[in-house]
Scaffold this motif. Structure first.
Motif, PDB file in Angstrom:
ATOM      1  N   MET A   1       0.845  -1.184   0.000  1.00  0.00           N
ATOM      2  CA  MET A   1       0.000   0.000   0.000  1.00  0.00           C
ATOM      3  C   MET A   1       0.885   1.240   0.000  1.00  0.00           C
ATOM      4  SD  MET A   1      -2.354   1.535   3.020  1.00  0.00           S
ATOM      5  CE  MET A   1      -3.873   0.679   2.875  1.00  0.00           C
ATOM      6  N   GLN A   2       0.661   2.102  -0.961  1.00  0.00           N
ATOM      7  CA  GLN A   2       1.456   3.316  -1.074  1.00  0.00           C
ATOM      8  C   GLN A   2       0.843   4.410  -0.217  1.00  0.00           C
ATOM      9  OE1 GLN A   2       2.184   4.473  -5.058  1.00  0.00           O
ATOM     10  NE2 GLN A   2       3.469   6.191  -4.496  1.00  0.00           N
ATOM     11  N   GLU A   3       1.686   5.095   0.565  1.00  0.00           N
ATOM     12  CA  GLU A   3       1.237   6.161   1.445  1.00  0.00           C
ATOM     13  C   GLU A   3       1.512   7.508   0.798  1.00  0.00           C
ATOM     14  OE1 GLU A   3       3.077   5.830   5.250  1.00  0.00           O
ATOM     15  OE2 GLU A   3       2.843   3.667   5.299  1.00  0.00           O
ATOM     16  N   GLU A   4       0.768   8.534   1.241  1.00  0.00           N
ATOM     17  CA  GLU A   4       1.043   9.898   0.810  1.00  0.00           C
ATOM     18  C   GLU A   4       2.193  10.451   1.657  1.00  0.00           C
ATOM     19  OE1 GLU A   4      -0.176  12.042  -1.579  1.00  0.00           O
ATOM     20  OE2 GLU A   4      -1.035  10.196  -2.370  1.00  0.00           O
ATOM     21  N   TYR A   5       3.146  11.091   1.015  1.00  0.00           N
ATOM     22  CA  TYR A   5       4.278  11.691   1.705  1.00  0.00           C
ATOM     23  C   TYR A   5       4.141  13.201   1.628  1.00  0.00           C
ATOM     24  CZ  TYR A   5       6.120   7.010   1.414  1.00  0.00           C
ATOM     25  OH  TYR A   5       6.284   5.669   1.534  1.00  0.00           O
ATOM     26  N   ASN A   6       4.389  13.855   2.748  1.00  0.00           N
ATOM     27  CA  ASN A   6       4.214  15.304   2.828  1.00  0.00           C
ATOM     28  C   ASN A   6       5.513  16.066   2.629  1.00  0.00           C
ATOM     29  OD1 ASN A   6       1.463  15.048   3.330  1.00  0.00           O
ATOM     30  ND2 ASN A   6       1.838  14.725   5.500  1.00  0.00           N
ATOM     31  N   SER A  19      19.867  10.532  -4.146  1.00  0.00           N
ATOM     32  CA  SER A  19      18.818   9.864  -3.369  1.00  0.00           C
ATOM     33  C   SER A  19      17.656  10.827  -3.214  1.00  0.00           C
ATOM     34  CB  SER A  19      19.329   9.463  -1.987  1.00  0.00           C
ATOM     35  OG  SER A  19      20.420   8.582  -2.106  1.00  0.00           O
ATOM     36  N   ILE A  20      16.438  10.334  -3.481  1.00  0.00           N
ATOM     37  CA  ILE A  20      15.250  11.178  -3.420  1.00  0.00           C
ATOM     38  C   ILE A  20      14.160  10.435  -2.671  1.00  0.00           C
ATOM     39  CG2 ILE A  20      13.505  12.410  -4.761  1.00  0.00           C
ATOM     40  CD1 ILE A  20      15.528  12.446  -7.083  1.00  0.00           C
ATOM     41  N   SER A  21      13.510  11.127  -1.749  1.00  0.00           N
ATOM     42  CA  SER A  21      12.332  10.579  -1.068  1.00  0.00           C
ATOM     43  C   SER A  21      11.099  11.325  -1.565  1.00  0.00           C
ATOM     44  CB  SER A  21      12.472  10.717   0.451  1.00  0.00           C
ATOM     45  OG  SER A  21      12.487  12.086   0.822  1.00  0.00           O
ATOM     46  N   MET A  54      18.333   1.685  -6.625  1.00  0.00           N
ATOM     47  CA  MET A  54      17.267   1.244  -5.734  1.00  0.00           C
ATOM     48  C   MET A  54      16.009   2.032  -6.065  1.00  0.00           C
ATOM     49  SD  MET A  54      15.241   1.967  -2.828  1.00  0.00           S
ATOM     50  CE  MET A  54      15.955   3.444  -2.215  1.00  0.00           C
ATOM     51  N   LEU A  55      14.882   1.331  -6.153  1.00  0.00           N
ATOM     52  CA  LEU A  55      13.585   1.969  -6.334  1.00  0.00           C
ATOM     53  C   LEU A  55      12.602   1.253  -5.431  1.00  0.00           C
ATOM     54  CD1 LEU A  55      11.602   3.877  -7.803  1.00  0.00           C
ATOM     55  CD2 LEU A  55      11.325   2.093  -9.535  1.00  0.00           C
ATOM     56  N   ASN A  56      11.998   1.993  -4.515  1.00  0.00           N
ATOM     57  CA  ASN A  56      11.013   1.425  -3.604  1.00  0.00           C
ATOM     58  C   ASN A  56       9.835   2.388  -3.546  1.00  0.00           C
ATOM     59  OD1 ASN A  56       9.464   0.542  -1.448  1.00  0.00           O
ATOM     60  ND2 ASN A  56      11.241  -0.161  -0.281  1.00  0.00           N
ATOM     61  N   LEU A  57       8.828   2.135  -4.374  1.00  0.00           N
ATOM     62  CA  LEU A  57       7.676   3.033  -4.422  1.00  0.00           C
ATOM     63  C   LEU A  57       6.790   2.881  -3.198  1.00  0.00           C
ATOM     64  CD1 LEU A  57       6.782   2.847  -8.210  1.00  0.00           C
ATOM     65  CD2 LEU A  57       8.067   4.607  -6.999  1.00  0.00           C
ATOM     66  N   ASP A  58       6.846   1.738  -2.517  1.00  0.00           N
ATOM     67  CA  ASP A  58       6.091   1.590  -1.273  1.00  0.00           C
ATOM     68  C   ASP A  58       6.590   2.561  -0.210  1.00  0.00           C
ATOM     69  OD1 ASP A  58       4.425  -0.402  -2.254  1.00  0.00           O
ATOM     70  OD2 ASP A  58       5.804  -2.002  -1.665  1.00  0.00           O
ATOM     71  N   MET A  59       7.909   2.776  -0.184  1.00  0.00           N
ATOM     72  CA  MET A  59       8.507   3.722   0.760  1.00  0.00           C
ATOM     73  C   MET A  59       8.716   5.094   0.128  1.00  0.00           C
ATOM     74  SD  MET A  59       8.749   2.063   3.540  1.00  0.00           S
ATOM     75  CE  MET A  59       9.805   3.113   4.497  1.00  0.00           C
ATOM     76  N   GLY A  60       8.526   5.193  -1.194  1.00  0.00           N
ATOM     77  CA  GLY A  60       8.656   6.479  -1.884  1.00  0.00           C
ATOM     78  C   GLY A  60      10.080   6.924  -2.088  1.00  0.00           C
ATOM     79  N   GLY A  61      11.006   5.979  -2.336  1.00  0.00           N
ATOM     80  CA  GLY A  61      12.401   6.362  -2.474  1.00  0.00           C
ATOM     81  C   GLY A  61      13.064   5.821  -3.718  1.00  0.00           C
ATOM     82  N   ILE A  62      14.076   6.546  -4.174  1.00  0.00           N
ATOM     83  CA  ILE A  62      14.888   6.127  -5.310  1.00  0.00           C
ATOM     84  C   ILE A  62      16.328   6.544  -5.051  1.00  0.00           C
ATOM     85  CG2 ILE A  62      14.475   8.242  -6.628  1.00  0.00           C
ATOM     86  CD1 ILE A  62      14.468   6.508  -9.181  1.00  0.00           C
ATOM     87  N   THR A  63      17.260   5.696  -5.483  1.00  0.00           N
ATOM     88  CA  THR A  63      18.680   6.018  -5.449  1.00  0.00           C
ATOM     89  C   THR A  63      19.241   5.708  -6.828  1.00  0.00           C
ATOM     90  OG1 THR A  63      18.835   5.445  -3.109  1.00  0.00           O
ATOM     91  CG2 THR A  63      20.894   5.533  -4.331  1.00  0.00           C
ATOM     92  N   ALA A  64      19.994   6.646  -7.376  1.00  0.00           N
ATOM     93  CA  ALA A  64      20.581   6.470  -8.699  1.00  0.00           C
ATOM     94  C   ALA A  64      22.023   6.935  -8.685  1.00  0.00           C
ATOM     95  CB  ALA A  64      19.792   7.255  -9.745  1.00  0.00           C
ATOM     96  N   THR A  65      22.806   6.370  -9.594  1.00  0.00           N
ATOM     97  CA  THR A  65      24.188   6.796  -9.762  1.00  0.00           C
ATOM     98  C   THR A  65      24.375   7.275 -11.200  1.00  0.00           C
ATOM     99  OG1 THR A  65      24.892   4.548 -10.344  1.00  0.00           O
ATOM    100  CG2 THR A  65      25.100   5.202  -8.025  1.00  0.00           C
ATOM    101  N   GLY A  66      25.395   8.090 -11.403  1.00  0.00           N
ATOM    102  CA  GLY A  66      25.701   8.634 -12.719  1.00  0.00           C
ATOM    103  C   GLY A  66      26.470   9.930 -12.554  1.00  0.00           C
TER     104      GLY A  66
END
Length: 89
Positions: A1-6, A19-21, A54-66
């Motif tokens: 279940m995806q939650e709303e993040y404020n 890294s982005i939340s 890393m991509l975790n839409l349940d927690m609302g986070g992504i990590t990318a390199t480049g």
């Protein structure tokens, strides 16, 4: 279940690790750009040799390199207008 993040946090380490939340979905991705739908709007990220670590839409986070050089929010107004709309008033 995806939650709303404020809130949203963006952390860029040495222009190499991002890294982005507060991420709701990934709209587009390739090795030179990522377009994210976040709780604060559409976020465009540009760089070279981008890889999602890393991509975790349940927690609302992504990590990318480049090698990142641009992070920008796109307003709904600018998405609806075309490139020449500013010239043709």
């Amino acid at each position: 279940m995806q939650e709303e993040y404020n809130n949203q946090n963006i952390t860029l380490e040495d222009r190499k690790k991002l890294s982005i939340s507060g991420v709701k979905s990934v709209e587009n991705f390739d090795d030179s750009s990522i377009t994210l739908i976040t709780n604060l709007g559409t976020l465009n990220i540009r760089g070279n040799d981008i890889k999602i670590e890393m991509l975790n839409l349940d927690m609302g986070g992504i990590t990318a390199t480049g090698d990142f050089y641009l992070c920008e929010y796109i307003s709904e107004v600018s998405q609806k207008k075309g490139f020449f709309s500013g010239f043709l008033r």
